[in-house]
Scaffold this active site. Structure first.
Site, mmCIF file in Angstrom:
data_model
loop_
_atom_site.group_PDB
_atom_site.id
_atom_site.type_symbol
_atom_site.label_atom_id
_atom_site.label_comp_id
_atom_site.label_asym_id
_atom_site.label_seq_id
_atom_site.Cartn_x
_atom_site.Cartn_y
_atom_site.Cartn_z
ATOM 1 N N HIS A 194 3.384 -6.296 6.783
ATOM 2 C CA HIS A 194 3.643 -7.327 8.168
ATOM 3 C C HIS A 194 3.122 -8.274 8.482
ATOM 4 O O HIS A 194 1.881 -7.981 8.405
ATOM 5 C CB HIS A 194 4.488 -5.822 8.957
ATOM 6 C CG HIS A 194 3.256 -5.326 8.970
ATOM 7 N ND1 HIS A 194 2.153 -4.660 8.684
ATOM 8 C CD2 HIS A 194 2.182 -5.188 10.608
ATOM 9 C CE1 HIS A 194 1.859 -4.026 9.354
ATOM 10 N NE2 HIS A 194 1.478 -4.577 10.616
ATOM 11 N N ASP A 196 1.909 -8.937 12.871
ATOM 12 C CA ASP A 196 2.317 -8.199 13.898
ATOM 13 C C ASP A 196 2.966 -9.510 14.846
ATOM 14 O O ASP A 196 2.972 -10.876 14.907
ATOM 15 C CB ASP A 196 1.412 -7.704 14.240
ATOM 16 C CG ASP A 196 0.785 -6.706 13.855
ATOM 17 O OD1 ASP A 196 1.329 -6.323 13.337
ATOM 18 O OD2 ASP A 196 -1.169 -6.669 14.213
ATOM 19 N N HIS A 251 -0.701 -8.692 6.330
ATOM 20 C CA HIS A 251 -1.674 -8.049 5.893
ATOM 21 C C HIS A 251 -1.108 -6.454 6.383
ATOM 22 O O HIS A 251 -0.086 -6.050 5.975
ATOM 23 C CB HIS A 251 -2.972 -7.421 7.084
ATOM 24 C CG HIS A 251 -2.058 -7.222 8.718
ATOM 25 N ND1 HIS A 251 -0.999 -8.175 9.884
ATOM 26 C CD2 HIS A 251 -2.147 -6.092 9.384
ATOM 27 C CE1 HIS A 251 -0.427 -7.443 10.398
ATOM 28 N NE2 HIS A 251 -1.165 -6.403 10.747
ATOM 29 N N ARG A 261 -9.041 7.173 6.840
ATOM 30 C CA ARG A 261 -9.245 6.040 7.459
ATOM 31 C C ARG A 261 -8.454 6.670 8.831
ATOM 32 O O ARG A 261 -7.257 6.864 9.179
ATOM 33 C CB ARG A 261 -8.124 5.424 6.210
ATOM 34 C CG ARG A 261 -8.427 4.322 7.127
ATOM 35 C CD ARG A 261 -8.918 2.932 6.914
ATOM 36 N NE ARG A 261 -9.034 1.435 7.411
ATOM 37 C CZ ARG A 261 -8.718 0.599 7.960
ATOM 38 N NH1 ARG A 261 -6.753 0.660 7.920
ATOM 39 N NH2 ARG A 261 -8.492 -0.212 8.854
HETATM 40 C C1 GA4 Z 1 4.149 -3.657 13.263
HETATM 41 C C2 GA4 Z 1 3.007 -4.038 14.523
HETATM 42 C C3 GA4 Z 1 2.712 -2.732 15.587
HETATM 43 O O1 GA4 Z 1 2.345 -1.262 14.837
HETATM 44 C C4 GA4 Z 1 4.359 -2.356 16.479
HETATM 45 C C5 GA4 Z 1 5.105 -1.969 14.395
HETATM 46 C C6 GA4 Z 1 6.575 -1.209 15.056
HETATM 47 C C7 GA4 Z 1 6.789 0.329 14.916
HETATM 48 O O2 GA4 Z 1 5.575 1.241 14.448
HETATM 49 O O3 GA4 Z 1 7.322 0.548 15.809
HETATM 50 C C8 GA4 Z 1 7.612 -2.101 13.781
HETATM 51 C C9 GA4 Z 1 6.404 -3.046 13.213
HETATM 52 C C10 GA4 Z 1 5.298 -3.203 13.709
HETATM 53 C C11 GA4 Z 1 7.607 -4.340 12.691
HETATM 54 C C12 GA4 Z 1 9.001 -4.799 12.620
HETATM 55 C C13 GA4 Z 1 9.648 -2.974 12.510
HETATM 56 C C14 GA4 Z 1 9.108 -2.631 14.766
HETATM 57 C C15 GA4 Z 1 8.109 -0.625 12.851
HETATM 58 C C16 GA4 Z 1 8.899 -1.667 12.607
HETATM 59 C C17 GA4 Z 1 9.669 -1.658 11.118
HETATM 60 C C18 GA4 Z 1 4.535 -1.196 16.988
HETATM 61 C C19 GA4 Z 1 5.044 -3.086 16.351
HETATM 62 O O4 GA4 Z 1 4.931 -4.129 17.202
HETATM 63 O O5 GA4 Z 1 5.941 -3.913 15.158
#
Ligand code: GA4
Length: 319
Positions: A194, A196, A251, A261
């Site tokens: 994904h 960020d 990443h 980890r």
């Molecule tokens: C990815 C980056 C951060 O960890 C996060 C994630 C969020 C979550 O885990 O709730 C998301 C992911 C993240 C992107 C797409 C959506 C939302 C899980 C998911 C499938 C906290 C964020 O802001 O986006």
């Protein structure tokens, strides 16, 4: 580039090469140039001599380990993550799964204090560790963002950091725990690929590797662990604000067979009502505007409606 080897997960190419390391004790003008170069080349770099006290980090790590060492039912008191709180294997709400346990927080003090009551038997201690850590990493994020603005020769050097210092800043803090994979295959996907969504992410992990970045489709670069350093990555919003001069790096995190980890990630985000658009300096006849303006609230809503690996920025492309 040094070595290429097969990937344990799929038949992808693993490339091992040196990623940018930036010493923040170097002169500011040097640092800002190096950060901009790293953001252009990889959207990813490591910072050393960052000034965050060891004690702030170890206190947070100790609290994190104490929580993840609890029994399942104790941990579940802090869940489910919707989106904040304790989560196990389920990531987001659209079916993404990984070999990971996590705690997600929003970063204002009252919410942290409230949530800590479900997490720790000593909530005041836990909440102080989280707040002190967040204060330190958000200052570091602002310092880096000001360096970025300087390196880009943007006259308003607080154009990015202002969004984080705002009391309404919608930043997120995440504690991850990847248990060792005892059975075959030795490596499993802990947190799938994904980008960020926010502006900038600051990640610190224990001495166990597992993070990989993908600077190019089908190529994965392992990121060596360094508990004394922070890895920094460009988020989608910074890609849009720089009109793609910087890239939001793809990443993922893999588990390993021998040791758990632990990582802590601070996602520096803007206020919900802030309008995100490319800086005028980044838009030229050679580099026409790529994305429509959007509020962070709109972008966040889109993010949560999609899967982890979906490309959300593409939905905001002008044509
Ligand atoms: C990815 C980056 C951060 O960890 C996060 C994630 C969020 C979550 O885990 O709730 C998301 C992911 C993240 C992107 C797409 C959506 C939302 C899980 C998911 C499938 C906290 C964020 O802001 O986006």
């Amino acid at each position: 580039m040094v070595v290429a080897s097969p990937n344990p997960i799929r038949n992808e190419k693993i490339q091992v090469f040196d990623l940018p390391v930036i010493d923040l004790s170097a002169p500011r003008s040097v640092v800002s140039k190096l950060i901009v170069k790293a953001c252009e080349d990889y959207g990813f770099f490591k910072v050393i001599n960052h000034g965050i006290p060891e004690e702030v980090i170890s206190r947070m790590e100790g609290e994190s380990l104490a929580f993840f060492s609890k029994t399942v039912s104790e941990k579940q008191r802090a869940g489910p993550a919707n989106p904040f709180g304790y989560g196990c294997k389920n990531i987001g709400h659209n079916g993404d799964m990984g070999e990971v346990e996590y705690l997600l927080f929003n970063t204002d003090k009252p919410s942290i204090a409230q949530r800590s009551k479900t997490i720790s038997n000593e909530p005041t201690k836990f909440s102080a560790a989280v707040s002190d850590y967040i204060e330190a990493v958000s200052d570091l994020a602002c310092e880096l963002l000001e360096g970025i603005a300087e390196g880009l020769w943007v006259p308003d050097t607080s154009v990015f950091s202002r969004l984080i210092r705002d009391v309404e800043s919608d930043s997120v803090f995440r504690l991850n725990y990847y248990p060792p994979t005892s059975s075959s295959p030795t490596s499993k996907v802990g947190f799938g690929e994904h980008t960020d969504p926010q502006i900038l992410t600051l990640l610190r992990s224990n001495d166990v590797g597992g993070l990989q970045i993908s600077p190019q489709d089908g190529v994965w670069v392992p990121v060596p662990s360094d508990p004394a350093a922070f890895w920094v990555n460009v988020g989608d919003v910074l890609q849009a604000m720089t009109n793609e001069r910087f890239v939001s790096v793809k990443h993922r995190a893999l588990t390993n067979s021998f040791k758990s980890r632990m990582s802590m990630a601070y996602f520096a985000g803007p206020p919900l009502n802030a309008s995100m658009r490319a800086l005028p300096e980044m838009v030229t006849p050679e580099h026409p505007l790529i994305y429509k303006a959007f509020t962070w609230a709109e972008y966040k809503k889109t993010t949560y409606s999609l899967r982890l690996s979906d490309s959300r920025l593409n939905l905001f492309r002008i044509s």
